[in-house]
Design an enzyme around this catalytic site. Sequence first.
Site, PDB file in Angstrom:
ATOM      1  N   GLU A   1      33.320  68.908  55.636  1.00 30.26           N
ATOM      2  CA  GLU A   1      34.306  69.805  55.603  1.00 30.26           C
ATOM      3  C   GLU A   1      33.956  71.012  56.880  1.00 30.26           C
ATOM      4  OE1 GLU A   1      37.213  69.023  54.817  1.00 30.26           O
ATOM      5  OE2 GLU A   1      36.662  67.690  53.347  1.00 30.26           O
TER       6      GLU A   1
ATOM      7  N   ASN B   1      41.420  59.241  54.471  1.00 28.24           N
ATOM      8  CA  ASN B   1      41.145  58.109  54.032  1.00 28.24           C
ATOM      9  C   ASN B   1      40.596  57.117  55.318  1.00 28.24           C
ATOM     10  OD1 ASN B   1      42.269  58.682  51.546  1.00 28.24           O
ATOM     11  ND2 ASN B   1      44.095  58.663  52.661  1.00 28.24           N
TER      12      ASN B   1
ATOM     13  N   GLU C   1      41.160  65.652  60.764  1.00 30.73           N
ATOM     14  CA  GLU C   1      41.094  64.555  59.687  1.00 30.73           C
ATOM     15  C   GLU C   1      40.680  63.350  60.643  1.00 30.73           C
ATOM     16  OE1 GLU C   1      41.525  64.701  56.555  1.00 30.73           O
ATOM     17  OE2 GLU C   1      42.602  66.729  56.948  1.00 30.73           O
TER      18      GLU C   1
ATOM     19  N   GLY D   1      46.700  69.246  52.330  1.00 26.27           N
ATOM     20  CA  GLY D   1      47.072  69.370  53.656  1.00 26.27           C
ATOM     21  C   GLY D   1      47.333  67.828  54.356  1.00 26.27           C
ATOM     22  N   ALA D   2      46.199  67.261  53.972  1.00 25.42           N
ATOM     23  CA  ALA D   2      45.901  65.843  54.681  1.00 25.42           C
ATOM     24  C   ALA D   2      44.749  65.436  53.996  1.00 25.42           C
ATOM     25  CB  ALA D   2      45.850  65.714  56.090  1.00 25.42           C
ATOM     26  N   MET D   3      44.556  64.003  54.092  1.00 24.50           N
ATOM     27  CA  MET D   3      43.346  63.396  53.614  1.00 24.50           C
ATOM     28  C   MET D   3      43.059  62.404  54.559  1.00 24.50           C
ATOM     29  SD  MET D   3      41.065  62.972  51.171  1.00 24.50           S
ATOM     30  CE  MET D   3      39.918  61.522  51.258  1.00 24.50           C
TER      31      MET D   3
ATOM     32  N   HIS E   1      36.749  63.580  60.597  1.00 18.37           N
ATOM     33  CA  HIS E   1      36.089  63.149  59.346  1.00 18.37           C
ATOM     34  C   HIS E   1      35.885  61.507  59.540  1.00 18.37           C
ATOM     35  CE1 HIS E   1      36.042  66.242  56.428  1.00 18.37           C
ATOM     36  NE2 HIS E   1      37.420  66.524  56.359  1.00 18.37           N
TER      37      HIS E   1
ATOM     38  N   GLU F   1      40.132  61.539  46.620  1.00 24.75           N
ATOM     39  CA  GLU F   1      39.054  62.788  46.541  1.00 24.75           C
ATOM     40  C   GLU F   1      39.571  63.727  45.677  1.00 24.75           C
ATOM     41  OE1 GLU F   1      36.564  65.231  49.836  1.00 24.75           O
ATOM     42  OE2 GLU F   1      38.524  64.578  50.509  1.00 24.75           O
TER      43      GLU F   1
END
Length: 837
Positions: free
Chosen positions: A313, A258, A291, A254-256, A294, A122
Amino acid sequence: MNYLTPVHYSLSLAPDLTRFTFEGICEITFETKIPVSEIKLHALELNIQSCTLKENTGVKPCQFRVDTKKEELILSLPEECRNTICLSIIYTGEINDKMAGFYRSSYKADNKLISIGVTQFEESDARRVFPCVDHPFYKATFGVEMIIDEKLQALSNEAIEKEEKLTNGKKRIYFKRTPKMSTYLLFFGVGEFEELIHDKDSRVRLYTIPGSINRGTYGLDFGQKSLAYCEDYYDIPYPLSKMDLIAVPDFAFGAMENWGAITFRENLLLFYPGITSRHGERRICEVIAHEIVHQWFGNLVTPTDWKYLWLNESFATLFGFGIVDHYHPEWEIWDQFMYEETDRALERDSLYDTPAIEIPGGEHVVINTSTAPIIYSKGGSILRQMKEYIGEELFKKGLKYYLKTHAFGNTESIDFWRAFEETSDFPVVDLMKTWIEQPGHPVISIEKVNNNLNITQKRFMYSSDTPQAEKTGSQIWHIPVIIRSFYENGKTEDTKLLLKDKTASLPLKDSVICYKINSGQTGFYRVHYKDDKNLTSLKHCISRKTLSSRDRWGCENDMYALVKSCDISFKDYLEFLSAYENEKDYLPLLSISGHLSHSFIVLMKNWRPSIEQTGMRLYESVLDQIGYNPEKDEPFTTTLLRAQILYKALIFGSIKTKTFCLEQFDDFLQNKNIHPDIMASIMCTGAFLKPEKAWDLLTARLETTESEHDRINVLTGLSCFTEKEYILRALDYFLHKVPSRNKYIGITLMAWNPYASEYLWEWFVSHVDNLEQLHPVHYERIIASFLPMCGLQKEEGVRDFFKDYMLRKDAAQSVISLSLEWLTILIRMRKNNSLIS
């Protein structure tokens, strides 16, 4: 390319963690209803070797060319094709050190540096790893296979389907086909990993580098809880076979999220007893929840374009806090949301140069230092305002309808609003359009005339007297307003209205002695009381705690905003603070603490004795009551408050605090245990009072600690020196000795060190070439901190430098622009309060 739709990618990757390269074969299946002779794909930093068209009768080569400027691979088909088209592309690429695309991360084991390979796509970095249509609208399924050394493990979005042993010490791993999803959500990693599987839900797994897995139990457990919450609240089962939580040593963000393979900075997933503070514990929970939200908002339902990124977000921000509140109501998480998210958003949104939540134009890159506070924090705050306006049940009903209607598809803002109008009678479209599509936020001015409250709205800006501000005069918001009236007999009454016009007038009963606008602080707007008598009455309500802690925070927070906009003086603000002399609650005290520190740096030095006296008196009163050392069963927010004010009390001259902190630092020197909730303050104390000993202790600790949380504490401590020698030594240490992922942390913190300000600009100019090599978001954060603070010392030089810089370079243009506006605001604030009278 709307006429051509990718429906499936088949990827075969063979990474080499010695040479840091990979070989790839990407087969893409397209559907089209019209004849096609040319196909454009995104590709960046790939060495394309061959392209072929696959047909039932065989394969045919395709001519191709690469446009590096547009990041495109253009293929010319050997003949016109329609319906189903299958391309095969063979290429090679680099496992880079940029923390973007397919990149390498490393850790030490037995004094050796060991590498792993992971991905971060991203917003637009999938193209660094395989040719694709790299845009969120074009969702497809993915089949991934990896050829790796037999001693290594591979991870991807879905579970492993099968493995087969190859020659030369290799193995091929096949992963199950993914659901339909966008390219930016694809993930794969290779290396040596340790695994934890949750005992109640085997779908939830956690991975770390060797030696860290015993720190993952806490994060794994909260991941399982967050998944259970989301499945229940959204009433949609998680659609993948597993959900991995993966700790990565080197990570830019910080984080993703996926899909099915969420990556984290280590300090936001791994819990170290005796080292991780309670705030660190809360951040682990909040980020994990964010996350996992998401997986529905962003992954299951995806925006059609990056301009609608707030649909990902903003929801993840709101529910990240909401899930923590569900499992830990005793943490008072919504007070922290208001301080960390709503206040951050109001601050950023008070500039003239601010974007709308719905980013105009859908720019190529949108998550940066300029836009993140708007997309995440403002968006989350506006959703909270909406939820309070329509009610929890209707909010939940609308979300379920939205997710179920658009599952595995793409949406725009209007799809979200219409979902709520389908499930409720509230005018959500008209309401939300005013908050999502236009920049800024309003200030409500209140004035009592006879027995009427005259209400006026306009856009709030810190630079309200500039020619730019005149352009905003026509802006109007639909504002849910709650007015609490206080009566002589001690009773209260709430009045609700939706302010849709520029002005309104409300009758006020004779027996009302005081009124508070934005009661409960759920509204995203400022309040300016023009009625001095009411302001005096509000002060009495504050001192007597008749107002809730959130409303006491709202009054103080709005007052300091009016200082920044030069609508009132700093002297007026300090006098208003007299109402908080006996304040003990987390939210208002934390806000006061931040504003006193801000004014200490920004205003002329002749204000410092008054600021120090006010802060020291307030902090000592609080610390005397709550204690200097944390207690086992004390309230969560008490722990957070102490951590924030302890070091500030020291630098404002508190002898009691100095004595305590020095005793703790001496214990630290002797390797005695320091409570994790005050560790950062004690490290700062050492740098502030005993720089030589602190330097040796902290740099040695940074090089030996296994905890990322501890490393961040050390970097915080190293930013607190007062002597020029150590300040410059620390800055060079940050730049040349600290890992790339963390260089920006100490550097940006140093910008807020009042004793470092006179040395920063020369250092920045001398090292700007090095700083430009950092991750773009990290470089932006340094500029956002340095430019305004350095400009307070050397305004002309700073402005001239960046004026020339923006002509020569494209880097960080948006953050430079907003930082220059901040400099103008701070200079104006300083001039408006130049005299103490």
